[in-house]
Design an enzyme around this catalytic site. Structure first.
Site, PDB file in Angstrom:
ATOM      1  N   ASP A   4      35.309  40.767  38.966  1.00  0.00           N
ATOM      2  CA  ASP A   4      37.021  40.984  39.046  1.00  0.00           C
ATOM      3  C   ASP A   4      37.562  40.637  37.657  1.00  0.00           C
ATOM      4  OD1 ASP A   4      37.980  41.683  41.546  1.00  0.00           O
ATOM      5  OD2 ASP A   4      38.116  39.548  42.071  1.00  0.00           O
TER       6      ASP A   4
ATOM      7  N   LYS B  55      36.074  45.136  38.791  1.00  0.00           N
ATOM      8  CA  LYS B  55      37.291  45.435  39.993  1.00  0.00           C
ATOM      9  C   LYS B  55      38.540  44.818  39.428  1.00  0.00           C
ATOM     10  CE  LYS B  55      37.610  43.095  44.067  1.00  0.00           C
ATOM     11  NZ  LYS B  55      38.878  42.565  43.787  1.00  0.00           N
TER      12      LYS B  55
ATOM     13  N   GLU C 243      42.305  45.610  51.477  1.00  0.00           N
ATOM     14  CA  GLU C 243      42.408  44.180  51.967  1.00  0.00           C
ATOM     15  C   GLU C 243      43.615  43.998  53.014  1.00  0.00           C
ATOM     16  OE1 GLU C 243      41.944  41.183  49.238  1.00  0.00           O
ATOM     17  OE2 GLU C 243      42.206  39.513  50.792  1.00  0.00           O
TER      18      GLU C 243
HETATM   19  O1  KIV Z   1      38.347  37.970  44.359  1.00  0.00           O
HETATM   20  C1  KIV Z   1      37.855  38.280  45.727  1.00  0.00           C
HETATM   21  O2  KIV Z   1      36.994  37.533  46.297  1.00  0.00           O
HETATM   22  C2  KIV Z   1      38.151  39.485  46.238  1.00  0.00           C
HETATM   23  C3  KIV Z   1      37.655  39.734  47.649  1.00  0.00           C
HETATM   24  C4  KIV Z   1      38.669  38.875  48.554  1.00  0.00           C
HETATM   25  C5  KIV Z   1      37.520  41.099  47.873  1.00  0.00           C
HETATM   26  O3  KIV Z   1      38.896  40.168  45.546  1.00  0.00           O
END
Ligand code: KIV
Length: 283
Positions: free
Chosen positions: A83, A113, A182
């Site tokens: 992320d 992401k 989500e």
């Molecule tokens: O940070 C995370 O775990 C997420 C999930 C909730 C998809 O973005």
């Protein structure tokens, strides 16, 4: 062998469901890597699960790199997505590309992401143009919970439903190979999945109409203490198993039944004569 973007897209095309779980550390990553799970998300949810914050906003690039690297080291069969944390891409394409590049170079992950729809499309375009695979994230985007007024279901009513669909189409057009949906209601997530051409939909609280599912590891294993979201089914009660193990350890240590002879280096022990000499020398 790790699946590639191409393999994952072939799974979507053939109708085979894809699985993803969050993971933040080396030891857990090794277990996920032995399992049938296809993808790991080193989510910025680590701010809550690993660091105890109320939301994901305080998480930094440096922290994502440390956790991301540990997970990549523990895997060889799983596709790892890391992320992009809050404010590592919101300034625009130049900042987004620089930080996406850092995550790829410094963790060894297979994709990044980032959250947001149409407004973030130019940033996704810049990152994918550099050859970095992108997973987008629309619907309820936790980094914007202050703007949403909480962690709420998105896409209710015609205008909101259309906005979520347009966001998903915009990130696909910008080059995202997958999009996390989500907290999107079932009929809408199914319609979005139908409208996606090559882009894999990854649902979390978004129904089995999506191509893939993702869950937060601590929620699905029953480790999270306190409230968990409605969609977070427990596939194990590992939290209770940990509690039982910690209590057994504590009670055996207090009762001096642990460590027992089997857990000591009895064969290498010193002889009586030598110990007596030491005892006298240090009297
Ligand atoms: O940070 C995370 O775990 C997420 C999930 C909730 C998809 O973005």
């Amino acid at each position: 062998m790790r699946p590639s973007v191409k393999t994952l897209q072939e799974m979507k095309m053939s109708g085979e469901k894809i699985t993803q779980v969050t993971c933040y550390d080396y030891s857990s990553a090794r277990i996920v890597d032995e399992s049938a799970i296809d993808m790991i998300l080193v989510g910025d949810s680590l701010g809550m699960t690993m660091q105890g914050y109320q939301d994901t906003l305080p998480v930094t690039m440096e922290e994502m790199i440390i956790y991301g690297r540990s997970v990549v080291r523990g895997t060889e069969n799983t596709f790892v997505v890391v992320d992009m944390p809050f404010m590592s891409y919101q300034e625009g394409p130049t900042q987004g590309l620089r930080n996406a590049g850092r995550l790829m170079k410094e963790t060894g992950c297979q994709a990044v992401k980032l959250e947001g729809g149409a407004e973030i499309a130019p940033t996704i375009q810049a990152i994918t143009n550099a050859g970095i695979p992108v997973v987008a994230h629309v619907g309820m985007t936790p980094q914007s919970h202050n703007a949403f007024g909480g962690f709420k279901v998105q896409g209710k009513g015609e205008a909101n439903a259309e906005r979520v669909l347009r966001d998903a189409l915009a990130v696909q057009d910008a080059g995202a190979f997958a999009v996390t949906l989500e907290c999107v209601p079932p009929r809408l997530s199914t319609l979005i999945t139908k409208k996606m051409d090559h882009c894999i939909t990854i649902g979390i609280g978004a129904s089995s109409g999506c191509d893939a599912q993702v869950l937060v590891m601590q929620d699905m294993l029953g480790i999270t203490r306190g409230r968990t979201p409605k969609f977070a089914k427990h596939f194990g009660e590992i939290g209770d198993a940990m509690l039982e193990a910690f209590n057994s350890y504590a009670s055996e240590v207090k009762a001096t039944s642990y460590p027992a002879v089997e857990q000591t280096y009895v064969k290498s022990d010193c002889d009586e004569y030598f110990l007596k000499k030491l005892d006298e020398k240090y009297a």
